[in-house]
Design a protein around this motif. Structure first.
Motif, PDB file in Angstrom:
ATOM      1  N   ALA A 123       0.988  -1.121   0.021  1.00  0.00           N
ATOM      2  CA  ALA A 123      -0.072  -0.030   0.122  1.00  0.00           C
ATOM      3  C   ALA A 123       0.832   1.220   0.012  1.00  0.00           C
ATOM      4  O   ALA A 123       0.480   2.372  -0.508  1.00  0.00           O
ATOM      5  CB  ALA A 123      -0.886   0.023   1.155  1.00  0.00           C
ATOM      6  N   MET A 124       1.865   1.128   0.921  1.00  0.00           N
ATOM      7  CA  MET A 124       2.923   2.458   1.025  1.00  0.00           C
ATOM      8  C   MET A 124       3.455   2.731  -0.478  1.00  0.00           C
ATOM      9  O   MET A 124       3.879   4.003  -0.608  1.00  0.00           O
ATOM     10  CB  MET A 124       3.669   2.228   2.037  1.00  0.00           C
ATOM     11  CG  MET A 124       2.840   2.526   3.494  1.00  0.00           C
ATOM     12  SD  MET A 124       3.974   1.828   5.054  1.00  0.00           S
ATOM     13  CE  MET A 124       5.051   3.274   4.742  1.00  0.00           C
ATOM     14  N   ARG A 125       3.805   1.698  -1.018  1.00  0.00           N
ATOM     15  CA  ARG A 125       4.591   1.871  -2.427  1.00  0.00           C
ATOM     16  C   ARG A 125       3.824   2.624  -3.334  1.00  0.00           C
ATOM     17  O   ARG A 125       4.358   3.145  -4.374  1.00  0.00           O
ATOM     18  CB  ARG A 125       4.955   0.495  -3.016  1.00  0.00           C
ATOM     19  CG  ARG A 125       6.364  -0.224  -2.486  1.00  0.00           C
ATOM     20  CD  ARG A 125       6.497  -1.323  -3.253  1.00  0.00           C
ATOM     21  NE  ARG A 125       7.316  -2.349  -2.649  1.00  0.00           N
ATOM     22  CZ  ARG A 125       7.340  -3.502  -1.875  1.00  0.00           C
ATOM     23  NH1 ARG A 125       6.058  -3.683  -1.925  1.00  0.00           N
ATOM     24  NH2 ARG A 125       8.307  -4.081  -1.081  1.00  0.00           N
ATOM     25  N   ALA A 126       2.315   2.423  -3.432  1.00  0.00           N
ATOM     26  CA  ALA A 126       1.739   3.277  -4.065  1.00  0.00           C
ATOM     27  C   ALA A 126       1.291   4.765  -3.710  1.00  0.00           C
ATOM     28  O   ALA A 126       0.646   5.574  -4.327  1.00  0.00           O
ATOM     29  CB  ALA A 126       0.322   2.507  -4.148  1.00  0.00           C
ATOM     30  N   MET A 127       1.897   5.502  -2.762  1.00  0.00           N
ATOM     31  CA  MET A 127       1.554   6.556  -2.232  1.00  0.00           C
ATOM     32  C   MET A 127       3.033   7.537  -2.238  1.00  0.00           C
ATOM     33  O   MET A 127       4.013   7.040  -2.621  1.00  0.00           O
ATOM     34  CB  MET A 127       1.155   6.534  -0.599  1.00  0.00           C
ATOM     35  CG  MET A 127       0.236   5.838  -0.515  1.00  0.00           C
ATOM     36  SD  MET A 127      -0.221   5.383   1.293  1.00  0.00           S
ATOM     37  CE  MET A 127      -1.583   4.278   1.281  1.00  0.00           C
ATOM     38  N   SER A 128       2.712   8.701  -2.201  1.00  0.00           N
ATOM     39  CA  SER A 128       3.798   9.522  -2.081  1.00  0.00           C
ATOM     40  C   SER A 128       4.469   9.565  -0.733  1.00  0.00           C
ATOM     41  O   SER A 128       3.810   8.932   0.077  1.00  0.00           O
ATOM     42  CB  SER A 128       3.425  11.147  -2.301  1.00  0.00           C
ATOM     43  OG  SER A 128       2.636  11.313  -0.936  1.00  0.00           O
ATOM     44  N   GLY A 129       5.655  10.127  -0.190  1.00  0.00           N
ATOM     45  CA  GLY A 129       6.415   9.889   0.820  1.00  0.00           C
ATOM     46  C   GLY A 129       5.491  10.243   1.923  1.00  0.00           C
ATOM     47  O   GLY A 129       5.171   9.653   3.025  1.00  0.00           O
ATOM     48  N   HIS A 130       4.737  11.530   1.729  1.00  0.00           N
ATOM     49  CA  HIS A 130       3.981  12.079   2.902  1.00  0.00           C
ATOM     50  C   HIS A 130       2.904  11.127   3.156  1.00  0.00           C
ATOM     51  O   HIS A 130       2.373  11.152   4.212  1.00  0.00           O
ATOM     52  CB  HIS A 130       3.602  13.336   2.527  1.00  0.00           C
ATOM     53  CG  HIS A 130       2.755  14.246   3.642  1.00  0.00           C
ATOM     54  ND1 HIS A 130       3.353  14.550   4.814  1.00  0.00           N
ATOM     55  CD2 HIS A 130       1.454  14.471   3.751  1.00  0.00           C
ATOM     56  CE1 HIS A 130       2.415  15.131   5.507  1.00  0.00           C
ATOM     57  NE2 HIS A 130       1.202  15.107   4.771  1.00  0.00           N
ATOM     58  N   GLU A 131       2.073  10.687   2.049  1.00  0.00           N
ATOM     59  CA  GLU A 131       0.869  10.063   2.298  1.00  0.00           C
ATOM     60  C   GLU A 131       1.297   8.702   3.127  1.00  0.00           C
ATOM     61  O   GLU A 131       0.456   8.278   3.866  1.00  0.00           O
ATOM     62  CB  GLU A 131       0.077   9.731   0.811  1.00  0.00           C
ATOM     63  CG  GLU A 131      -0.526  10.967   0.324  1.00  0.00           C
ATOM     64  CD  GLU A 131      -0.885  10.635  -1.191  1.00  0.00           C
ATOM     65  OE1 GLU A 131      -1.764  11.248  -1.696  1.00  0.00           O
ATOM     66  OE2 GLU A 131      -0.182   9.882  -1.797  1.00  0.00           O
ATOM     67  N   ALA A 132       2.528   7.989   2.675  1.00  0.00           N
ATOM     68  CA  ALA A 132       2.987   6.896   3.037  1.00  0.00           C
ATOM     69  C   ALA A 132       3.138   6.930   4.481  1.00  0.00           C
ATOM     70  O   ALA A 132       2.655   6.172   5.299  1.00  0.00           O
ATOM     71  CB  ALA A 132       4.202   6.249   2.335  1.00  0.00           C
ATOM     72  N   GLU A 133       3.761   7.882   5.110  1.00  0.00           N
ATOM     73  CA  GLU A 133       4.100   8.274   6.462  1.00  0.00           C
ATOM     74  C   GLU A 133       2.912   8.458   7.280  1.00  0.00           C
ATOM     75  O   GLU A 133       2.695   7.892   8.476  1.00  0.00           O
ATOM     76  CB  GLU A 133       4.936   9.588   6.430  1.00  0.00           C
ATOM     77  CG  GLU A 133       5.204   9.842   7.871  1.00  0.00           C
ATOM     78  CD  GLU A 133       5.978  11.139   8.193  1.00  0.00           C
ATOM     79  OE1 GLU A 133       6.118  11.964   9.096  1.00  0.00           O
ATOM     80  OE2 GLU A 133       6.929  11.484   7.031  1.00  0.00           O
ATOM     81  N   GLU A 134       1.748   9.271   6.823  1.00  0.00           N
ATOM     82  CA  GLU A 134       0.622   9.315   7.271  1.00  0.00           C
ATOM     83  C   GLU A 134      -0.171   8.281   7.644  1.00  0.00           C
ATOM     84  O   GLU A 134      -0.688   7.667   8.543  1.00  0.00           O
ATOM     85  CB  GLU A 134      -0.330  10.319   6.602  1.00  0.00           C
ATOM     86  CG  GLU A 134       0.131  11.868   6.727  1.00  0.00           C
ATOM     87  CD  GLU A 134      -0.870  12.747   6.022  1.00  0.00           C
ATOM     88  OE1 GLU A 134      -1.750  12.397   5.266  1.00  0.00           O
ATOM     89  OE2 GLU A 134      -0.666  13.793   6.202  1.00  0.00           O
ATOM     90  N   TYR A 135      -0.097   7.313   6.521  1.00  0.00           N
ATOM     91  CA  TYR A 135      -0.850   5.938   6.552  1.00  0.00           C
ATOM     92  C   TYR A 135      -0.169   5.058   7.571  1.00  0.00           C
ATOM     93  O   TYR A 135      -0.854   4.313   8.204  1.00  0.00           O
ATOM     94  CB  TYR A 135      -0.527   5.135   5.213  1.00  0.00           C
ATOM     95  CG  TYR A 135      -0.935   3.839   4.973  1.00  0.00           C
ATOM     96  CD1 TYR A 135      -2.294   3.468   4.987  1.00  0.00           C
ATOM     97  CD2 TYR A 135      -0.036   2.844   5.272  1.00  0.00           C
ATOM     98  CE1 TYR A 135      -2.555   2.113   4.634  1.00  0.00           C
ATOM     99  CE2 TYR A 135      -0.487   1.546   4.911  1.00  0.00           C
ATOM    100  CZ  TYR A 135      -1.653   1.134   4.916  1.00  0.00           C
ATOM    101  OH  TYR A 135      -2.055  -0.297   4.872  1.00  0.00           O
ATOM    102  N   LEU A 136       1.189   5.069   7.475  1.00  0.00           N
ATOM    103  CA  LEU A 136       1.787   4.111   8.451  1.00  0.00           C
ATOM    104  C   LEU A 136       1.412   4.664   9.966  1.00  0.00           C
ATOM    105  O   LEU A 136       1.278   3.949  11.006  1.00  0.00           O
ATOM    106  CB  LEU A 136       3.473   4.145   8.182  1.00  0.00           C
ATOM    107  CG  LEU A 136       4.225   3.338   9.160  1.00  0.00           C
ATOM    108  CD1 LEU A 136       3.720   1.842   9.268  1.00  0.00           C
ATOM    109  CD2 LEU A 136       5.554   3.352   8.975  1.00  0.00           C
ATOM    110  N   THR A 137       1.347   5.930  10.230  1.00  0.00           N
ATOM    111  CA  THR A 137       1.243   6.325  11.535  1.00  0.00           C
ATOM    112  C   THR A 137      -0.163   5.993  11.907  1.00  0.00           C
ATOM    113  O   THR A 137      -0.458   5.609  13.051  1.00  0.00           O
ATOM    114  CB  THR A 137       1.379   7.977  11.560  1.00  0.00           C
ATOM    115  OG1 THR A 137       2.652   8.465  11.125  1.00  0.00           O
ATOM    116  CG2 THR A 137       0.652   8.660  12.953  1.00  0.00           C
TER     117      THR A 137
END
Length: 105
Positions: A42-56
């Motif tokens: 899921a995180m690979r498909a996101m921008s860096g900021h979106e991936a960070e928010e997703y993980l949080t």
């Protein structure tokens, strides 16, 4: 017939009190391959900021799940979060990835 494993039978009288406490032993979240791979994908498909928010968000859900199971220990939550984050980082960046703690836990 194949190998047989025998377990000793222990007979107990009905007069023994039932256990009053149960310990919850969690399987390390970082070893749950399907979970780690799903979050990394899921995180690979996101921008860096979106991936960070997703993980949080996902780590906050993990803490909520631990509390729901009766694990209300900040140290346990920290270990679980660290293991899962480290495993996701290794899945995303390779086996040489090392998670660095900045003290915000």
């Amino acid at each position: 017939m194949g190998d047989v494993i025998k377990f000793p039978l222990v007979l107990r009288s009905g007069d023994e009190p039932a256990p009053t406490e149960t310990a919850v032993v969690l399987f390390p979240f970082g070893r749950r391959r399907h979970l780690v791979e799903r979050h990394a994908r899921a995180m690979r498909a996101m921008s860096g900021h979106e991936a960070e928010e997703y993980l949080t968000r996902e780590l906050e859900k993990l803490c909520d799940d631990l509390r729901a199971m009766g694990v209300d220990c900040p140290d346990c939550e920290t270990v679980a979060i660290f293991e899962l984050s480290d495993a996701i980082g290794k899945e995303l960046h390779g086996p040489d990835f090392r998670l660095q703690i900045d003290g915000s836990f």
